[in-house]
Design a protein around this motif. Sequence first.
Motif, PDB file in Angstrom:
ATOM      1  N   ASP A  41      -1.181  16.662  -1.486  1.00 54.95           N
ATOM      2  CA  ASP A  41      -2.467  17.270  -1.823  1.00 54.95           C
ATOM      3  C   ASP A  41      -2.756  16.876  -3.256  1.00 54.95           C
ATOM      4  OD1 ASP A  41      -4.540  18.942  -2.659  1.00 54.95           O
ATOM      5  OD2 ASP A  41      -3.828  20.649  -1.498  1.00 54.95           O
ATOM      6  N   ILE A  42      -3.828  16.112  -3.478  1.00 54.61           N
ATOM      7  CA  ILE A  42      -4.105  15.575  -4.805  1.00 54.61           C
ATOM      8  C   ILE A  42      -4.343  16.674  -5.839  1.00 54.61           C
ATOM      9  CG2 ILE A  42      -6.598  15.337  -4.564  1.00 54.61           C
ATOM     10  CD1 ILE A  42      -6.330  12.642  -6.057  1.00 54.61           C
ATOM     11  N   GLY A  43      -4.684  17.865  -5.387  1.00 55.52           N
ATOM     12  CA  GLY A  43      -4.906  18.969  -6.311  1.00 55.52           C
ATOM     13  C   GLY A  43      -3.635  19.599  -6.845  1.00 55.52           C
ATOM     14  N   LYS A  44      -2.475  19.110  -6.386  1.00 61.15           N
ATOM     15  CA  LYS A  44      -1.188  19.637  -6.846  1.00 61.15           C
ATOM     16  C   LYS A  44      -0.458  18.539  -7.619  1.00 61.15           C
ATOM     17  CE  LYS A  44      -0.810  22.724  -2.842  1.00 61.15           C
ATOM     18  NZ  LYS A  44      -0.043  23.038  -1.614  1.00 61.15           N
ATOM     19  N   GLU A  45      -0.185  18.802  -8.885  1.00 58.69           N
ATOM     20  CA  GLU A  45       0.416  17.762  -9.717  1.00 58.69           C
ATOM     21  C   GLU A  45       1.735  17.262  -9.150  1.00 58.69           C
ATOM     22  OE1 GLU A  45       2.200  16.811 -14.143  1.00 58.69           O
ATOM     23  OE2 GLU A  45       1.381  18.810 -13.733  1.00 58.69           O
ATOM     24  N   GLU A  46       2.556  18.170  -8.609  1.00 56.75           N
ATOM     25  CA  GLU A  46       3.852  17.744  -8.091  1.00 56.75           C
ATOM     26  C   GLU A  46       3.693  16.762  -6.922  1.00 56.75           C
ATOM     27  OE1 GLU A  46       3.064  21.931  -6.253  1.00 56.75           O
ATOM     28  OE2 GLU A  46       2.640  20.829  -8.135  1.00 56.75           O
ATOM     29  N   ASP A  47       2.605  16.907  -6.177  1.00 54.58           N
ATOM     30  CA  ASP A  47       2.345  15.974  -5.073  1.00 54.58           C
ATOM     31  C   ASP A  47       1.887  14.614  -5.600  1.00 54.58           C
ATOM     32  OD1 ASP A  47       3.015  18.055  -3.442  1.00 54.58           O
ATOM     33  OD2 ASP A  47       1.146  18.066  -2.295  1.00 54.58           O
TER      34      ASP A  47
ATOM     35  N   LEU B 134       0.820  -1.206   0.000  1.00 56.94           N
ATOM     36  CA  LEU B 134       0.000   0.000   0.000  1.00 56.94           C
ATOM     37  C   LEU B 134       0.858   1.261   0.000  1.00 56.94           C
ATOM     38  CD1 LEU B 134      -2.543  -1.232   2.672  1.00 56.94           C
ATOM     39  CD2 LEU B 134      -3.072  -0.837   0.264  1.00 56.94           C
ATOM     40  N   VAL B 135       0.489   2.206  -0.862  1.00 55.30           N
ATOM     41  CA  VAL B 135       1.111   3.531  -0.867  1.00 55.30           C
ATOM     42  C   VAL B 135      -0.017   4.522  -0.635  1.00 55.30           C
ATOM     43  CG1 VAL B 135       2.516   5.177  -2.132  1.00 55.30           C
ATOM     44  CG2 VAL B 135       2.843   2.721  -2.494  1.00 55.30           C
ATOM     45  N   LEU B 136       0.062   5.219   0.501  1.00 53.60           N
ATOM     46  CA  LEU B 136      -1.066   5.997   0.993  1.00 53.60           C
ATOM     47  C   LEU B 136      -0.765   7.486   0.920  1.00 53.60           C
ATOM     48  CD1 LEU B 136      -1.697   3.863   4.202  1.00 53.60           C
ATOM     49  CD2 LEU B 136      -2.432   3.403   1.855  1.00 53.60           C
ATOM     50  N   GLY B 137      -1.655   8.245   0.304  1.00 53.62           N
ATOM     51  CA  GLY B 137      -1.483   9.675   0.194  1.00 53.62           C
ATOM     52  C   GLY B 137      -2.621  10.433   0.844  1.00 53.62           C
ATOM     53  N   ALA B 138      -2.301  11.533   1.505  1.00 56.14           N
ATOM     54  CA  ALA B 138      -3.292  12.432   2.098  1.00 56.14           C
ATOM     55  C   ALA B 138      -2.548  13.650   2.641  1.00 56.14           C
ATOM     56  CB  ALA B 138      -4.095  11.742   3.206  1.00 56.14           C
ATOM     57  N   ARG B 139      -3.308  14.653   3.067  1.00 58.34           N
ATOM     58  CA  ARG B 139      -2.685  15.867   3.584  1.00 58.34           C
ATOM     59  C   ARG B 139      -2.243  15.722   5.034  1.00 58.34           C
ATOM     60  NH1 ARG B 139      -6.995  20.479   2.272  1.00 58.34           N
ATOM     61  NH2 ARG B 139      -8.373  18.838   3.102  1.00 58.34           N
TER      62      ARG B 139
ATOM     63  N   VAL C  15     -12.916  22.484  -7.513  1.00 57.34           N
ATOM     64  CA  VAL C  15     -12.526  22.055  -8.855  1.00 57.34           C
ATOM     65  C   VAL C  15     -11.096  21.535  -8.852  1.00 57.34           C
ATOM     66  CG1 VAL C  15     -12.005  22.894 -11.183  1.00 57.34           C
ATOM     67  CG2 VAL C  15     -14.160  23.527 -10.082  1.00 57.34           C
ATOM     68  N   GLN C  16     -10.208  22.220  -8.144  1.00 58.37           N
ATOM     69  CA  GLN C  16      -8.807  21.821  -8.062  1.00 58.37           C
ATOM     70  C   GLN C  16      -8.678  20.415  -7.466  1.00 58.37           C
ATOM     71  OE1 GLN C  16      -6.348  23.987  -9.098  1.00 58.37           O
ATOM     72  NE2 GLN C  16      -4.667  22.586  -8.700  1.00 58.37           N
ATOM     73  N   THR C  17      -9.409  20.167  -6.401  1.00 59.41           N
ATOM     74  CA  THR C  17      -9.290  18.880  -5.716  1.00 59.41           C
ATOM     75  C   THR C  17     -10.052  17.776  -6.439  1.00 59.41           C
ATOM     76  OG1 THR C  17      -9.031  19.977  -3.568  1.00 59.41           O
ATOM     77  CG2 THR C  17      -9.733  17.663  -3.547  1.00 59.41           C
ATOM     78  N   ASN C  18     -11.332  17.991  -6.670  1.00 55.89           N
ATOM     79  CA  ASN C  18     -12.178  16.907  -7.161  1.00 55.89           C
ATOM     80  C   ASN C  18     -11.975  16.588  -8.636  1.00 55.89           C
ATOM     81  OD1 ASN C  18     -13.156  17.139  -4.589  1.00 55.89           O
ATOM     82  ND2 ASN C  18     -15.290  17.428  -5.154  1.00 55.89           N
ATOM     83  N   ILE C  19     -11.762  17.619  -9.456  1.00 48.78           N
ATOM     84  CA  ILE C  19     -11.609  17.373 -10.889  1.00 48.78           C
ATOM     85  C   ILE C  19     -10.141  17.239 -11.273  1.00 48.78           C
ATOM     86  CG2 ILE C  19     -12.082  18.198 -13.216  1.00 48.78           C
ATOM     87  CD1 ILE C  19     -14.512  19.656 -12.174  1.00 48.78           C
ATOM     88  N   LEU C  20      -9.348  18.301 -11.055  1.00 52.15           N
ATOM     89  CA  LEU C  20      -7.952  18.231 -11.463  1.00 52.15           C
ATOM     90  C   LEU C  20      -7.196  17.140 -10.710  1.00 52.15           C
ATOM     91  CD1 LEU C  20      -6.973  21.993 -11.921  1.00 52.15           C
ATOM     92  CD2 LEU C  20      -7.392  20.278 -13.683  1.00 52.15           C
ATOM     93  N   GLY C  21      -7.494  16.970  -9.414  1.00 53.90           N
ATOM     94  CA  GLY C  21      -6.826  15.919  -8.658  1.00 53.90           C
ATOM     95  C   GLY C  21      -7.088  14.544  -9.241  1.00 53.90           C
ATOM     96  N   THR C  22      -8.339  14.279  -9.596  1.00 51.09           N
ATOM     97  CA  THR C  22      -8.682  12.987 -10.200  1.00 51.09           C
ATOM     98  C   THR C  22      -8.036  12.843 -11.570  1.00 51.09           C
ATOM     99  OG1 THR C  22     -10.779  12.984  -8.995  1.00 51.09           O
ATOM    100  CG2 THR C  22     -10.590  11.475 -10.849  1.00 51.09           C
ATOM    101  N   MET C  23      -7.968  13.946 -12.317  1.00 49.05           N
ATOM    102  CA  MET C  23      -7.310  13.908 -13.624  1.00 49.05           C
ATOM    103  C   MET C  23      -5.818  13.621 -13.483  1.00 49.05           C
ATOM    104  SD  MET C  23      -9.270  17.030 -15.601  1.00 49.05           S
ATOM    105  CE  MET C  23      -8.791  16.558 -17.273  1.00 49.05           C
TER     106      MET C  23
END
Length: 299
Positions: A63-69, A36-41, A111-119
């Motif tokens: 933070d899933i809304g940040k591509e570098e993360d 398991l590799v677990l990500g969260a803030r 939008v940053q979290t839910n859409i871009l993060g999922t993308m």
Amino acid sequence: MADKKARDGLTVVIAGASSGLGKGTVRRLASEGANLVLGARRAQLLEELVEECGPNAAAVQMDIGKEEDVKKLFDTAMEKFGRIDVWINMAGVGLIGPYTELPTKDLQQIVQTNILGTMYGSHYALRQFKKQKSGTLINLGSVASKIAFPYYTAYTATKYAVAGLSAGLYQEMELENFEDIHICMVHPWATDTPWFDHAGNYSGHEAQMKPMDDAENVVDAIVELLDNPQESVEVGVKTKGSSISSNLMPGLTETLNAKYLNKVIQDAPPAPPSSGSLHEPMESGTGVSAGLRERMKKE
């Protein structure tokens, strides 16, 4: 010699693992032996969860809304385990209230979290899956991916977007003949998790929904997709019933749902406006369940 577990050697990345459905899925897969590799803030919660899971787990504060993360999450999985078999985009935030009362900075963040993060998560996962010629991507949807809910309008918009993304990716894998790459989406009903406590809320009332489903039922559906992947799974009779009703009588279904939801909001206890965890994580709400069903019974 220890007994071989059902998912020994399977590497699963979960973005949004520190509470709620993500945490429930982590615990289930850890008990079955997955890597398991677990990500969260929330770093401390992740570290505690990794300690609970054992040596085959790694934590990435992100933070899933940040591509570098998201790249950091991906790189950690590849460095530690060399491949990714399943990627689950679980992280998401809510935003409730009359649309014109919602701060534009909150609209931007959802939008940053839910859409871009999922993308972002889907992009990194699928590039690796194509190299491997196998893998399962699971995106978390909602009943709000299928039916518009007033006062959850911004959230509904993001979940419609995730549904469109997932459907398009499913078709791409079909056209490119990647038979062993699976794109899945899970659509739960309102579930008793910390999501409601973490949501941005400008409704003037506590965030809640009646009735609510048990989080473990959704965890069951997510884990089942690892063995039996499907393009779209509706969890629970309320989601399935609402979807059928919407297909047969879309106008009536939306009208009745809207009136019912408005009543639920107005009947809830008063609450001050809050951006919830949209911009910064909250210390509260760390479990799989939030105990909302019991709390509502007492009100």
